[in-house]
Structures are given as structure tokens and as C-alpha cells.
Design a protein around this motif. Structure first.
Motif, PDB file in Angstrom:
ATOM      1  N   LEU A 117       1.082  -1.147   0.196  1.00  0.00           N
ATOM      2  CA  LEU A 117       0.029   0.147   0.002  1.00  0.00           C
ATOM      3  C   LEU A 117       1.035   1.388   0.090  1.00  0.00           C
ATOM      4  N   THR A 118       0.783   1.982  -0.987  1.00  0.00           N
ATOM      5  CA  THR A 118       1.603   3.338  -1.185  1.00  0.00           C
ATOM      6  C   THR A 118       1.030   4.492  -1.763  1.00  0.00           C
ATOM      7  N   ASN A 119       1.599   5.513  -1.515  1.00  0.00           N
ATOM      8  CA  ASN A 119       1.345   6.824  -2.372  1.00  0.00           C
ATOM      9  C   ASN A 119       2.320   7.095  -3.445  1.00  0.00           C
ATOM     10  N   ASP A 120       3.408   6.193  -3.617  1.00  0.00           N
ATOM     11  CA  ASP A 120       4.148   6.182  -4.548  1.00  0.00           C
ATOM     12  C   ASP A 120       3.742   5.764  -5.754  1.00  0.00           C
ATOM     13  N   GLY A 121       3.489   6.727  -6.652  1.00  0.00           N
ATOM     14  CA  GLY A 121       2.858   6.218  -7.990  1.00  0.00           C
ATOM     15  C   GLY A 121       4.093   5.647  -8.953  1.00  0.00           C
ATOM     16  N   ASN A 122       5.466   5.700  -8.574  1.00  0.00           N
ATOM     17  CA  ASN A 122       6.431   5.355  -9.478  1.00  0.00           C
ATOM     18  C   ASN A 122       6.547   3.808  -8.960  1.00  0.00           C
ATOM     19  N   LEU A 123       6.636   3.703  -7.912  1.00  0.00           N
ATOM     20  CA  LEU A 123       6.547   2.231  -7.109  1.00  0.00           C
ATOM     21  C   LEU A 123       5.464   1.414  -7.677  1.00  0.00           C
TER      22      LEU A 123
END
Ligand code: URA
Length: 232
Positions: A117-123
Motif C-alpha cells: 500500500l503506497t502513495n508512491d505512483g512510481n513504485l
């Protein structure tokens, strides 16, 4: 968030000045000249100022979770079922304020295992876009005892209704007649891919657990339900 707020947080100008820059047509969102008040998603929209890409000033937050069976892997559910975001919030308790996080890829309602779960779009893009070939490994319990022929078939690629899958890597953990355990590694993420591949070769999946996504593994959780990995 509003575009001018995003520009202010990213340190481009004050909110007021950012509105002027937008009005002057100097700011584009996904290749189109933007308007004041436009709502953007810093994790997925591409924002440029005078042609230069503006990175979000928001710090990246990434959690690994062990999704249990019975929880949906989306951010919202029209049937009101518990989502992976609800699950994480419940584990963290009311004191922890989370930014908007997104699940990376899907995991079926009746499956469990590793989710990011992330807010890192690149990841998220790197993990899910087939061109990056990030491997995902699933430990599966299947009906029967897969033959060498079936395993070779999976390793060559399987024809599904939308076309051939890429070759899978198979590790046989145990063959026990009625039920067997395998680890299957793929780098695509088609809908119900593993279940459909196994059905196609004649050994339906009884239970599926995702144990690895790229460099992240279920073992990183050390038996816990979640783990913050970014920022450390
Ligand atoms: N393949 C499936 O069939 N289901 C999942 O949840 C993930 C991969």
C-alpha cells in the motif's frame, strides 16, 4: 487536491501566485493546459510548470501488509466489505493519520498474502506494469498432483482467452496425490491469472498466497500483519 495547493506544497510559488501561473497557461496536467481549481492526484497525474515535471512534496509512505482472506484489495467496495485500507487503519489505530494510499495490484477476496500500500505512483507503476517484469511469487495448493507435462506447459506459457501468458517459473514444494503445493512465479498481473493458468493445465487452485513482489517478501513482515517500509 487542488492544483494550486499542489504547486504551493511543491514549493513553486505561494497558492495565490500559483493561481496566476496557472492563469498564464504555464502549468499543464497530463499534457493539457490546466485551469485554476482543477483537482489533481499527485500520485498519478503528471504536472509540469514551464515544461518541467513537478514532483510531489508529499513524502512517500509505503506499507507491506499480509492481506487476510475475506478482505477486498481495492480502496472502496460497493458492497461495503472491509478493504485493505480499512484493514491497515484498524491495525494502526485511530492516532495514526494516513495519507491516501493505494494498493499495488490486486489479490482476490479468497486469497491472502503480500500486498503493498503506497502513495508512491512510481513504485506502483514499476511493480504492476508488465514492461518492468517485476516477479510475483504465489504459493498455491492445488487439486491433484501436477504432471511433469503440466509443469512444462506452465513453464512454456499457457494460452488464456486473451492470449499466451509469459513463461512461469515453477517450484514443486510437495506432491501428495490429492493435493499438492507449488510456488509459481510470474511477472504479469492478469485477472485471476494464476487460477486460470492452473485450471487450464487441469489442476485447480484451492488456496493462493502471494509470498513475494519484486524485492519484497512476506518474510519481511516477520509474522506481523503490517510493516512500514518507507520512510524507514
Ligand atoms: N492470480 C490469481 O488467480 N489470483 C490472485 O489473487 C493473484 C494472482
Amino acid at each position: 487536491m487542488k492544483l494550486q495547493t499542489f504547486l504551493a506544497h511543491a514549493g513553486i510559488a505561494s497558492r495565490r501566485k500559483a493561481e496566476e501561473l496557472i492563469a498564464q497557461g504555464l502549468v499543464q496536467v497530463n499534457g493539457k493546459i490546466a485551469t485554476i481549481g482543477l483537482r489533481i492526484d499527485p500520485t498519478s497525474d503528471k504536472i509540469t510548470y514551464k515544461g518541467r515535471v513537478i514532483k510531489s512534496a508529499q513524502p512517500h509512505i509505503t506499507y507491506l501488509i499480509h492481506k487476510p482472506v475475506g478482505i477486498v484489495s481495492t480502496t472502496q467496495d460497493e458492497l461495503g466489505r472491509q478493504t485493505v485500507i480499512d484493514f491497515l487503519k484498524k491495525q494502526l489505530g485511530p492516532k495514526v493519520k494516513l495519507p491516501r494510499l493505494y494498493p499495488v495490484g490486486r489479490l482476490d477476496l479468497d486469497s491472502n498474502g503480500l500486498m503493498i500500500l503506497t502513495n508512491d505512483g512510481n513504485l506502483a507503476q514499476r511493480m504492476t506494469h508488465p514492461s518492468f517484469e517485476e516477479e510475483k511469487t504465489y504459493r498455491i495448493r492445488v487439486e491433484g498432483e501436477p504432471s511433469d507435462k503440466a509443469i512444462a506447459h506452465l513453464e512454456r506459457g499457457v494460452l488464456l482467452k486473451e492470449g499466451m501468458t509469459s513463461p512461469a517459473k515453477i517450484e514443486v514444494i510437495s506432491l501428495e496425490g490429492e493435493e499438492s503445493i507449488l510456488e509459481i512465479t510470474i511477472h504479469e498481473g492478469r485477472y485471476h491469472q494464476v487460477k486460470r493458468m492452473m485450471l487450464r493445465v487441469g489442476y485447480p487452485v484451492i488456496q493462493l498466497t502471494r509470498v513475494r513482489m519484486g524485492k519484497y517478501s512476506l518474510d519481511d513482515l516477520k509474522g506481523k500483519k503490517y510493516q512500514l517500509i518507507e520512510p524507514k
